[in-house]
Design an enzyme around this catalytic site. Structure first.
Site, mmCIF file in Angstrom:
data_model
loop_
_atom_site.group_PDB
_atom_site.id
_atom_site.type_symbol
_atom_site.label_atom_id
_atom_site.label_comp_id
_atom_site.label_asym_id
_atom_site.label_seq_id
_atom_site.Cartn_x
_atom_site.Cartn_y
_atom_site.Cartn_z
ATOM 1 N N LEU A 37 -33.936 -17.521 10.814
ATOM 2 C CA LEU A 37 -33.550 -16.835 12.050
ATOM 3 C C LEU A 37 -34.281 -15.502 12.130
ATOM 4 O O LEU A 37 -34.448 -14.818 11.115
ATOM 5 C CB LEU A 37 -32.042 -16.575 12.074
ATOM 6 C CG LEU A 37 -31.120 -17.708 12.540
ATOM 7 C CD1 LEU A 37 -29.668 -17.296 12.369
ATOM 8 C CD2 LEU A 37 -31.395 -18.074 13.992
ATOM 9 N N ASP A 38 -34.707 -15.118 13.342
ATOM 10 C CA ASP A 38 -35.321 -13.808 13.533
ATOM 11 C C ASP A 38 -34.323 -12.704 13.156
ATOM 12 O O ASP A 38 -33.108 -12.902 13.263
ATOM 13 C CB ASP A 38 -35.751 -13.621 14.990
ATOM 14 C CG ASP A 38 -36.955 -14.479 15.355
ATOM 15 O OD1 ASP A 38 -37.708 -14.859 14.444
ATOM 16 O OD2 ASP A 38 -37.129 -14.762 16.552
ATOM 17 N N PRO A 39 -34.815 -11.537 12.727
ATOM 18 C CA PRO A 39 -33.907 -10.446 12.337
ATOM 19 C C PRO A 39 -32.874 -10.079 13.394
ATOM 20 O O PRO A 39 -31.721 -9.803 13.066
ATOM 21 C CB PRO A 39 -34.865 -9.277 12.077
ATOM 22 C CG PRO A 39 -36.140 -9.937 11.660
ATOM 23 C CD PRO A 39 -36.225 -11.186 12.485
ATOM 24 N N ALA A 41 -31.576 -12.024 15.645
ATOM 25 C CA ALA A 41 -30.685 -13.145 15.952
ATOM 26 C C ALA A 41 -29.503 -13.166 14.986
ATOM 27 O O ALA A 41 -29.572 -12.672 13.859
ATOM 28 C CB ALA A 41 -31.444 -14.456 15.875
ATOM 29 N N ARG A 174 -37.465 -18.142 22.033
ATOM 30 C CA ARG A 174 -38.259 -17.078 22.673
ATOM 31 C C ARG A 174 -39.307 -17.677 23.606
ATOM 32 O O ARG A 174 -39.584 -17.127 24.676
ATOM 33 C CB ARG A 174 -38.955 -16.223 21.607
ATOM 34 C CG ARG A 174 -38.048 -15.220 20.906
ATOM 35 C CD ARG A 174 -38.850 -14.346 19.961
ATOM 36 N NE ARG A 174 -39.236 -15.064 18.763
ATOM 37 C CZ ARG A 174 -40.375 -14.865 18.094
ATOM 38 N NH1 ARG A 174 -41.277 -14.010 18.552
ATOM 39 N NH2 ARG A 174 -40.632 -15.533 16.995
#
Length: 304
Positions: A37-39, A41, A174
């Site tokens: 997961l992106d930071p 998120a 995204r």
């Protein structure tokens, strides 16, 4: 320690940061995660502990997200972490237009991942190349979105859409925000992302760092048993003698072992099976292997 944790990743942590902190909390080095997961998120980050790390590759791949897409803005990273490239302050788009465009994403489609992503190109991550200003050509890939619905539209300082997405692996939310904005002619970027389902785990059952610390202090932490998450695979039960031979790495003749098995829906080579021993002890994963036109059970992951 052996099993899985349904972890609720907080914002501001990379997936690697979470692993580092969990290693200290659980006092073990052998920890892995399923699906980065992106930071920025939050939400479900499947965690494997001990030998369960070897089972991550077999977990179900379906994922689901709740996302907030901000229309009228385009950024370098396709989310609010990046620099603004273009902004449209006034536009008139109705709900029917938005729903129609969203429906076009459902199915198996081609998607170009964001330039700022962890995908590797010639051994280097794209976001490293992008930060150095190098020219990047990102190849499209096929992804599958099984369901996508609009939950609500808000018009305050910005026009924002809350959507729910059910998809397969490799899907960049995204990129969906970016492409939707492009199709609507006003630009779009991801404003917020929560993963509500991953690898058979759901957000409502997830544990935060605080939850884990409390359970550890109370000695009430229970790991999710691997076979509970792997029940999308067929299962096979071995006899006592075959169990011993299997755990030693020997091939088991499928025809001879069938009398002590559960029903298998597909008999084909390269088919993975949950493998149990006496008293329903979970031994690991087998793969069906063909030798001399005879199907055999070959140990793939031995856990005992």
């Amino acid at each position: 320690m052996f099993g899985f944790i349904n972890f609720n990743k907080p914002a501001g942590f990379t997936s690697h940061d979470c692993i580092a902190k969990l290693r200290k909390l659980l006092n073990t080095r052998k920890i892995g995660h399923g699906g980065t997961l992106d930071p920025s998120a939050t939400g479900v980050l499947p965690i494997a502990v001990g030998k369960a790390t070897r089972l991550l590759q077999f977990l179900p791949t379906a994922k689901a997200y709740r996302a907030c897409i901000r229309l009228g803005i385009t950024t370098t990273t396709d989310d609010l972490e990046g620099e603004v490239i273009q902004q449209v302050d006034r536009f008139d788009i109705d709900q029917e237009q938005i729903i129609e465009r969203l429906q076009g994403f459902i199915g198996t489609i081609e998607q170009v991942p964001p330039i700022y992503s962890a995908i590797k190109q010639e051994g280097r991550k794209l976001y490293d190349l992008a930060r150095k200003g190098e020219e990047i050509t990102v190849k499209s890939r096929n992804i599958t979105i099984s369901d996508l619905k609009l939950l609500k539209i808000t018009h305050q300082d910005f026009c924002e859409l809350e959507i729910e997405i059910h998809c397969g692996p490799g899907t960049y939310i995204r990129a969906i925000a970016r492409d939707l904005g492009t199709q609507l002619g006003v630009g779009g970027t991801l404003a917020n992302l929560v993963r509500i389902q991953s690898c058979g785990m759901f957000l409502e059952d997830s544990l935060t760092f605080a939850d884990l610390e409390h359970k550890l202090n109370q000695q009430t932490l229970e790991f999710i048993k691997p076979n509970l998450l792997l029940n999308h695979l067929d299962a096979f039960v071995l006899s006592v003698d075959d169990s011993k031979r299997w755990c030693q790495g020997q091939l088991i003749d499928l025809n001879q072992a069938l009398g002590s098995s559960k029903v298998i829906s597909v008999f084909t080579p390269e088919h993975y099976l949950l493998t149990y021993g006496a008293e329903q002890t979970f031994l690991g994963i087998s793969v069906l292997y063909e030798r001399d036109e005879i199907l055999k059970l070959k140990p793939k992951i031995v856990l005992v």
